[in-house]
Design a protein around this motif. Structure first.
Motif, PDB file in Angstrom:
ATOM      1  N   GLU A 307      -3.439 -16.750  11.299  1.00 11.93           N
ATOM      2  CA  GLU A 307      -2.932 -17.842  10.471  1.00 11.93           C
ATOM      3  C   GLU A 307      -3.509 -19.200  10.851  1.00 11.93           C
ATOM      4  OE1 GLU A 307       1.248 -17.815   9.630  1.00 11.93           O
ATOM      5  OE2 GLU A 307       1.373 -15.626   9.737  1.00 11.93           O
ATOM      6  N   ASP A 308      -4.620 -19.210  11.580  1.00 12.58           N
ATOM      7  CA  ASP A 308      -5.361 -20.435  11.855  1.00 12.58           C
ATOM      8  C   ASP A 308      -6.545 -20.516  10.892  1.00 12.58           C
ATOM      9  OD1 ASP A 308      -3.669 -21.186  13.899  1.00 12.58           O
ATOM     10  OD2 ASP A 308      -4.878 -20.242  15.457  1.00 12.58           O
ATOM     11  N   PHE A 309      -7.039 -21.731  10.669  1.00 12.27           N
ATOM     12  CA  PHE A 309      -8.109 -21.956   9.699  1.00 12.27           C
ATOM     13  C   PHE A 309      -9.441 -21.395  10.176  1.00 12.27           C
ATOM     14  CE2 PHE A 309      -5.868 -26.313   8.988  1.00 12.27           C
ATOM     15  CZ  PHE A 309      -4.753 -25.665   8.515  1.00 12.27           C
ATOM     16  N   VAL A 310     -10.371 -21.310   9.217  1.00  2.00           N
ATOM     17  CA  VAL A 310     -11.780 -21.109   9.529  1.00  2.00           C
ATOM     18  C   VAL A 310     -12.522 -22.375   9.094  1.00  2.00           C
ATOM     19  CG1 VAL A 310     -13.887 -19.833   8.979  1.00  2.00           C
ATOM     20  CG2 VAL A 310     -11.728 -18.595   9.305  1.00  2.00           C
ATOM     21  N   ILE A 311     -13.089 -23.088  10.060  1.00  2.00           N
ATOM     22  CA  ILE A 311     -13.906 -24.275   9.807  1.00  2.00           C
ATOM     23  C   ILE A 311     -15.174 -24.080  10.629  1.00  2.00           C
ATOM     24  CG2 ILE A 311     -14.075 -26.784   9.976  1.00  2.00           C
ATOM     25  CD1 ILE A 311     -11.033 -26.916   9.886  1.00  2.00           C
ATOM     26  N   ASP A 312     -16.268 -23.744   9.977  1.00  2.00           N
ATOM     27  CA  ASP A 312     -17.444 -23.319  10.736  1.00  2.00           C
ATOM     28  C   ASP A 312     -18.678 -23.315   9.843  1.00  2.00           C
ATOM     29  OD1 ASP A 312     -18.897 -22.440  12.889  1.00  2.00           O
ATOM     30  OD2 ASP A 312     -17.911 -20.487  13.063  1.00  2.00           O
ATOM     31  N   PHE A 313     -19.837 -23.273  10.489  1.00  2.00           N
ATOM     32  CA  PHE A 313     -21.084 -23.017   9.775  1.00  2.00           C
ATOM     33  C   PHE A 313     -21.164 -21.527   9.473  1.00  2.00           C
ATOM     34  CE2 PHE A 313     -22.064 -26.743  12.455  1.00  2.00           C
ATOM     35  CZ  PHE A 313     -22.409 -27.649  11.450  1.00  2.00           C
ATOM     36  N   LEU A 314     -21.743 -21.187   8.330  1.00  2.00           N
ATOM     37  CA  LEU A 314     -21.856 -19.774   7.965  1.00  2.00           C
ATOM     38  C   LEU A 314     -22.790 -19.030   8.906  1.00  2.00           C
ATOM     39  CD1 LEU A 314     -21.168 -17.446   6.139  1.00  2.00           C
ATOM     40  CD2 LEU A 314     -22.878 -18.272   4.496  1.00  2.00           C
ATOM     41  N   GLY A 315     -23.845 -19.704   9.351  1.00  2.00           N
ATOM     42  CA  GLY A 315     -24.770 -19.083  10.293  1.00  2.00           C
ATOM     43  C   GLY A 315     -25.675 -18.065   9.626  1.00  2.00           C
ATOM     44  N   GLY A 316     -26.238 -17.159  10.435  1.00  2.00           N
ATOM     45  CA  GLY A 316     -27.170 -16.178   9.902  1.00  2.00           C
ATOM     46  C   GLY A 316     -28.368 -16.840   9.272  1.00  2.00           C
ATOM     47  N   LYS A 317     -28.808 -16.315   8.156  1.00  2.00           N
ATOM     48  CA  LYS A 317     -29.982 -16.882   7.488  1.00  2.00           C
ATOM     49  C   LYS A 317     -29.729 -18.293   6.957  1.00  2.00           C
ATOM     50  CE  LYS A 317     -28.870 -14.712   3.028  1.00  2.00           C
ATOM     51  NZ  LYS A 317     -29.325 -13.741   2.006  1.00  2.00           N
ATOM     52  N   GLY A 319     -27.901 -20.578   8.640  1.00  2.00           N
ATOM     53  CA  GLY A 319     -27.808 -21.517   9.748  1.00  2.00           C
ATOM     54  C   GLY A 319     -26.694 -22.523   9.549  1.00  2.00           C
ATOM     55  N   GLU A 320     -27.032 -23.814   9.646  1.00  2.00           N
ATOM     56  CA  GLU A 320     -26.051 -24.882   9.451  1.00  2.00           C
ATOM     57  C   GLU A 320     -26.151 -25.511   8.064  1.00  2.00           C
ATOM     58  OE1 GLU A 320     -26.222 -27.713  12.615  1.00  2.00           O
ATOM     59  OE2 GLU A 320     -25.562 -26.263  14.139  1.00  2.00           O
ATOM     60  N   ASP A 321     -26.824 -24.811   7.140  1.00  2.00           N
ATOM     61  CA  ASP A 321     -26.952 -25.340   5.778  1.00  2.00           C
ATOM     62  C   ASP A 321     -25.708 -25.094   4.937  1.00  2.00           C
ATOM     63  OD1 ASP A 321     -29.460 -26.302   6.311  1.00  2.00           O
ATOM     64  OD2 ASP A 321     -30.527 -24.622   5.380  1.00  2.00           O
ATOM     65  N   VAL A 322     -24.881 -24.139   5.336  1.00  2.00           N
ATOM     66  CA  VAL A 322     -23.656 -23.827   4.595  1.00  2.00           C
ATOM     67  C   VAL A 322     -22.462 -23.958   5.543  1.00  2.00           C
ATOM     68  CG1 VAL A 322     -22.355 -22.090   3.313  1.00  2.00           C
ATOM     69  CG2 VAL A 322     -24.829 -22.297   2.973  1.00  2.00           C
ATOM     70  N   VAL A 323     -21.472 -24.741   5.131  1.00  2.00           N
ATOM     71  CA  VAL A 323     -20.249 -24.949   5.909  1.00  2.00           C
ATOM     72  C   VAL A 323     -19.096 -24.285   5.174  1.00  2.00           C
ATOM     73  CG1 VAL A 323     -18.707 -26.651   6.953  1.00  2.00           C
ATOM     74  CG2 VAL A 323     -21.155 -27.158   6.725  1.00  2.00           C
ATOM     75  N   ILE A 324     -18.266 -23.565   5.923  1.00  2.00           N
ATOM     76  CA  ILE A 324     -17.138 -22.851   5.340  1.00  2.00           C
ATOM     77  C   ILE A 324     -15.822 -23.497   5.765  1.00  2.00           C
ATOM     78  CG2 ILE A 324     -15.900 -20.656   5.204  1.00  2.00           C
ATOM     79  CD1 ILE A 324     -18.555 -20.411   3.890  1.00  2.00           C
ATOM     80  N   GLY A 325     -14.950 -23.733   4.805  1.00  2.00           N
ATOM     81  CA  GLY A 325     -13.567 -24.122   5.081  1.00  2.00           C
ATOM     82  C   GLY A 325     -12.672 -23.125   4.369  1.00  2.00           C
ATOM     83  N   ALA A 326     -11.906 -22.336   5.116  1.00  2.00           N
ATOM     84  CA  ALA A 326     -11.176 -21.235   4.478  1.00  2.00           C
ATOM     85  C   ALA A 326     -10.018 -20.788   5.350  1.00  2.00           C
ATOM     86  CB  ALA A 326     -12.131 -20.057   4.231  1.00  2.00           C
ATOM     87  N   GLY A 327      -9.249 -19.814   4.816  1.00  2.00           N
ATOM     88  CA  GLY A 327      -8.172 -19.207   5.569  1.00  2.00           C
ATOM     89  C   GLY A 327      -7.064 -20.172   5.940  1.00  2.00           C
ATOM     90  N   PHE A 328      -6.652 -21.026   5.008  1.00  2.00           N
ATOM     91  CA  PHE A 328      -5.662 -22.046   5.345  1.00  2.00           C
ATOM     92  C   PHE A 328      -4.237 -21.501   5.381  1.00  2.00           C
ATOM     93  CE2 PHE A 328      -9.408 -24.345   3.989  1.00  2.00           C
ATOM     94  CZ  PHE A 328      -9.565 -25.202   5.063  1.00  2.00           C
ATOM     95  N   SER A 329      -4.062 -20.256   5.031  1.00  2.00           N
ATOM     96  CA  SER A 329      -2.869 -19.464   5.368  1.00  2.00           C
ATOM     97  C   SER A 329      -1.548 -20.075   4.925  1.00  2.00           C
ATOM     98  CB  SER A 329      -2.839 -19.198   6.887  1.00  2.00           C
ATOM     99  OG  SER A 329      -4.019 -18.529   7.298  1.00  2.00           O
ATOM    100  N   GLY A 330      -1.573 -20.775   3.790  1.00  2.00           N
ATOM    101  CA  GLY A 330      -0.328 -21.283   3.235  1.00  2.00           C
ATOM    102  C   GLY A 330       0.167 -22.572   3.850  1.00  2.00           C
ATOM    103  N   HIS A 331      -0.604 -23.164   4.783  1.00  2.00           N
ATOM    104  CA  HIS A 331      -0.150 -24.429   5.381  1.00  2.00           C
ATOM    105  C   HIS A 331      -1.299 -25.415   5.519  1.00  2.00           C
ATOM    106  CE1 HIS A 331      -1.511 -23.423   9.643  1.00  2.00           C
ATOM    107  NE2 HIS A 331      -1.537 -22.248   9.071  1.00  2.00           N
ATOM    108  N   GLY A 332      -2.193 -25.437   4.516  1.00  2.00           N
ATOM    109  CA  GLY A 332      -3.347 -26.307   4.614  1.00  2.00           C
ATOM    110  C   GLY A 332      -3.339 -27.539   3.739  1.00  2.00           C
TER     111      GLY A 332
END
Length: 381
Positions: A307-317, A319-332
């Motif tokens: 129930e914690d967020f995901v705030i991170d670079f997508l990585g892989g191919k 790299g740091e070109d894609v940033v993800i904000g997700a999984g706010f679990s009902g309290h974001g």
């Protein structure tokens, strides 16, 4: 704050001989995708999202409360960031610092621990999102409503290319993805990565107040925004605000769902029955439960195992070109402005000054916390 970062992205692209349609492409129209656009500079243009009625949180008001662990966080972080502990659910009224409220407010027959949280309240969620979206064009953004994003790929000369269901393509130096319940599907399709984010189907429930009781459940009468963590019922409510003669009382949670195929009317499992039993036990004589709620609106949570967020670079191919904000679990929702700043800074600077200045370690929100540990962050039970 974002203007220098936008210049940095543009300068880097120019130095490499690349030309993009946009500095940063934000995919989503919810609160998390709307907040980065308010930052100055020509970052945050194209929007791609499914229509909000099929998206995440619905309803006119939200109940922002101080984070249950805010006292342990430094400075500005106390407003919105930090890990969520499951022990929050064991407290009868919800948080700290506070004081007992059993004799101070009308309404529910309070049981167990009771706390009043300074700084809690109610906000108009629809107007909040509309405000951020209205600010976007004034800050140089280009908003494309109802443009369903079906793909994201690496650009031939760097950056990313975002594809929509109509065949349109947009190139950007960077991309921020905040697509809520569709995160796992989109990330899997574009990067082959399994994100442990489970959509849950839930409902906003509006209950008819019994005649003669209407005023006592209003803000003017001192009725509070509250959460009840009395297992097995995790129920929350706001005062009667949105609809005359009705009060919104909801169950926090719901069954797993496919965001593209769910029962929008009654697919919330036993949520309605749980809330009705809670009302009958703790608010007897005030709210009508016979026959169920007067109205209901579909909603979705995007849950991570911890129930914690995901705030991170997508990585892989990517790299740091894609940033993800997700999984706010009902309290974001209440954390949108701070998270929006962090996502924008990560995309444009490669690091988040907002988090650093608040003393928040973003490692807590990295996606790799689930590597070899499917439950993620350890919780103080």
């Amino acid at each position: 704050m974002a203007a220098p970062a936008a210049a940095t992205v543009a300068a880097a692209a120019a130095a490499g001989g690349h030309r993009f349609d946009f500095d940063v492409i934000v995919v989503s129209a919810g609160i998390m995708g709307s907040c980065p656009r308010r930052l100055p500079g020509r970052a945050v243009p194209a929007d791609g999202a499914r229509p909000p009625p099929l998206g995440g949180r619905r309803g006119r008001v939200r109940a922002p409360r101080p984070h249950p662990d805010a006292a342990a966080l430094p400075g500005p972080a106390q407003r919105c960031l930090g890990p969520r502990r499951r022990r929050e659910r064991r407290r009868g009224g919800g948080g700290r610092p506070g004081r007992q409220v059993g004799r101070r407010v009308p309404g529910p027959r309070w049981v167990g621990g009771r706390r009043s949280e300074r700084g809690s309240g109610v906000l108009n969620a629809t107007e909040a999102v509309r405000m951020f979206q209205a600010l976007a064009p004034k800050k140089g953004a280009v908003v494309r409503d109802n443009a369903e994003v079906v793909g994201i790929r690496k650009g031939p000369e760097g950056g990313v290319v975002v594809e929509t269901s109509t065949g349109e393509e947009f190139s950007g130096a960077k991309c921020v993805v905040t697509v809520g319940a569709w995160t796992s599907k989109l990330v899997k399709s574009v990067a082959g990565v399994d994100f442990p984010i489970q959509p849950l189907h839930t409902m906003f429930l509006y209950w008819r107040i019994k005649p003669g009781r209407e005023r006592e459940l209003t803000v003017e009468a001192g009725f509070p925004t509250f959460s009840s963590y009395c297992a097995p019922h995790f129920v929350y409510s706001t005062p009667s605000l949105e609809r005359p003669g009705m009060i919104k009382i909801n169950y926090h949670g719901g069954p797993p769902c496919d965001p593209d195929s769910r029962d929008l009317v009654s697919g919330d499992g036993d949520g309605v029955e749980r809330v009705a039993r809670w009302i009958d036990e703790f608010m007897p004589g005030r709210v009508e439960t016979a026959g169920g709620p007067a109205d209901r609106l579909p909603c979705m949570y995007s849950m991570t195992p911890d129930e914690d967020f995901v705030i991170d670079f997508l990585g892989g191919k990517f790299g740091e070109d894609v940033v993800i904000g997700a999984g706010f679990s009902g309290h974001g929702f209440k954390m949108g402005p701070a998270v929006g700043s962090i996502l924008a800074e990560m995309a444009m600077d490669g690091e988040a000054r907002t988090a650093a200045e608040a003393g928040v370690e973003l490692g807590h929100f990295r996606i790799n916390r689930f590597d070899g540990n499917p439950m993620g962050n350890a919780k103080d039970l």
